[in-house]
Design an enzyme around this catalytic site. Sequence first.
Site, PDB file in Angstrom:
ATOM      1  N   LYS A 176      67.549  19.616  19.302  1.00 46.20           N
ATOM      2  CA  LYS A 176      68.495  19.125  20.879  1.00 46.20           C
ATOM      3  C   LYS A 176      70.148  18.891  20.408  1.00 46.20           C
ATOM      4  CE  LYS A 176      68.850  18.337  25.763  1.00 46.20           C
ATOM      5  NZ  LYS A 176      67.540  17.904  26.875  1.00 46.20           N
ATOM      6  N   ASP A 190      65.503  15.698  37.144  1.00 46.94           N
ATOM      7  CA  ASP A 190      65.987  17.297  36.946  1.00 46.94           C
ATOM      8  C   ASP A 190      65.200  17.623  37.025  1.00 46.94           C
ATOM      9  OD1 ASP A 190      67.874  19.360  37.096  1.00 46.94           O
ATOM     10  OD2 ASP A 190      68.600  18.633  34.247  1.00 46.94           O
TER      11      ASP A 190
HETATM   12  P1  ADP Z   1      69.214  20.910  28.984  1.00 46.72           P
HETATM   13  O1  ADP Z   1      69.858  18.912  29.299  1.00 46.72           O
HETATM   14  O2  ADP Z   1      70.941  21.277  28.118  1.00 46.72           O
HETATM   15  O3  ADP Z   1      68.445  21.625  29.214  1.00 46.72           O
HETATM   16  P2  ADP Z   1      66.913  21.205  28.134  1.00 46.72           P
HETATM   17  O4  ADP Z   1      66.409  20.361  26.835  1.00 46.72           O
HETATM   18  O5  ADP Z   1      65.913  21.606  29.232  1.00 46.72           O
HETATM   19  O6  ADP Z   1      68.026  20.302  27.419  1.00 46.72           O
HETATM   20  O7  ADP Z   1      66.410  22.582  27.121  1.00 46.72           O
HETATM   21  C1  ADP Z   1      67.016  23.849  27.141  1.00 46.72           C
HETATM   22  C2  ADP Z   1      65.849  24.384  26.825  1.00 46.72           C
HETATM   23  O8  ADP Z   1      65.482  24.861  25.640  1.00 46.72           O
HETATM   24  C3  ADP Z   1      64.544  24.735  27.413  1.00 46.72           C
HETATM   25  O9  ADP Z   1      64.672  25.006  28.760  1.00 46.72           O
HETATM   26  C4  ADP Z   1      63.514  25.290  26.359  1.00 46.72           C
HETATM   27  O10 ADP Z   1      63.039  26.380  26.714  1.00 46.72           O
HETATM   28  C5  ADP Z   1      63.600  24.748  25.281  1.00 46.72           C
HETATM   29  N1  ADP Z   1      63.383  23.297  25.076  1.00 46.72           N
HETATM   30  C6  ADP Z   1      63.764  22.433  25.015  1.00 46.72           C
HETATM   31  N2  ADP Z   1      63.059  21.696  23.872  1.00 46.72           N
HETATM   32  C7  ADP Z   1      62.289  22.645  23.335  1.00 46.72           C
HETATM   33  C8  ADP Z   1      61.312  21.524  22.855  1.00 46.72           C
HETATM   34  N3  ADP Z   1      60.898  20.482  22.266  1.00 46.72           N
HETATM   35  N4  ADP Z   1      60.359  22.484  22.885  1.00 46.72           N
HETATM   36  C9  ADP Z   1      60.207  24.216  22.762  1.00 46.72           C
HETATM   37  N5  ADP Z   1      61.200  24.879  23.213  1.00 46.72           N
HETATM   38  C10 ADP Z   1      61.949  23.087  24.151  1.00 46.72           C
HETATM   39 MG    MG Z   2      66.962  20.962  31.052  1.00 46.33          MG
END
Ligand code: ADP
Ligand code: MG
Length: 377
Positions: A122, A227
């Site tokens: 991420k 959130d």
């Molecule tokens: P943001 O803070 O930008 O919203 P997120 O952590 O919510 O970021 O991640 C965005 C998207 O990426 C999530 O809605 C999900 O679909 C995917 N995602 C994030 N982390 C994971 C994970 N550990 N495993 C699978 N998908 C993930």
């Molecule tokens: Mg998110």
Amino acid sequence: MGRFDVSMMKYLTSEDFRVLTSIEMGMKNHEVVPLQLVASIASLRNGGCHKVIKELIRHKLVCFEHSKTQGYRLTCLGYDFLALKALTSRNIVRSVGNQIGVGKESDIFIAANDADEQVVLKFHRLGRTSFRQIKSKRDYLKNRKTTSWLYLSRLSAMKEFAFMKALYDNGFPVPKPHDFNRHTVVMQLVQGYPLCQIHEVADVQQVYDDIMNLIVHLANYGLIHSDFNEFNLMLSDKDKVTLIDFPQMVSTSHANAEFYFDRDVQCIRDFFKRRFDFESEEYPKFSDVKKVYSLDVEVNASGFSKEIQEFDQVLDEMNEERDNFDKKSDDEFEEKECDDEDKCDENLDYKKVIEKFEKSDKKNENEPEQKIIEKIP
Ligand code: ADP
Ligand code: MG
């Protein structure tokens, strides 16, 4: 959403990385870093340094700014590379694959480690949406290093890692955090789909209860996600819930704790009504919270406390500004958007990408193409 192209990494020499790192160091105190400063940090002659920088610009790792002062700054990609380089040398990541998500403030890629285990990268990208909205506060923030997206993205990743680790260690259903570097968090890949893409579950009441219980369980440990919505909850085949996305977590002793708590609960109620036509009179209230443990205090007592506090202060300012901002007209919004002075072509129209991603409700549209994984040279 494409693949993370790491191929050019093999052409980068250690000198290239030294210059890249020098620009990063210069950016601690400068928005753009003059050539002389880069050269002196890198212990290179101006000419030699300039040659390296030209290559870095060609690869879009660095860009030249000549607005107020002339100099160089890292692009998102440049910063990503520095983080990846560090994570690779620590054997946390071995290869990177497809992008599987675009969040409001992040890009998510699938990756693999030495043990061929799939993980998620991420990349935090503060400044893509909300930070733009504090433009008006710029002058006031000017003298603080917190103006920089670099610094804020790093704080955001650090905070997310600290909370994810505390939650994971205490048995909460969150991805296992592996490591972080700069603005990048490495975590377990959650099997399943975000709730926003789910249209059918075996037992709606059960899923609703599990989710509401999670909100209460968090609060009993002193935490509010703030959130908590269908984009940040993942559901497995067996409807097991996993919570993600932690940079904005607040303590139950935050001045607006009740507001955040109620908003999280309301988000879930609204979603269940909209999606499953499910309504229940049973939903948690802040007064139901019975604190059994102070995970908020524990995380703040960890090595990250100073950074988390600083980040939280900025978040509070952003929220405040966003509230004021919401009251303004759309015209003003347009104006602000165009006003943004970022000149790099790295600045894609993320809003459209995000919208598209969030609207897509066909499951396989976001199926990670897990085969296309490229080894980091
Ligand atoms: P943001 O803070 O930008 O919203 P997120 O952590 O919510 O970021 O991640 C965005 C998207 O990426 C999530 O809605 C999900 O679909 C995917 N995602 C994030 N982390 C994971 C994970 N550990 N495993 C699978 N998908 C993930
Ligand atoms: Mg998110």
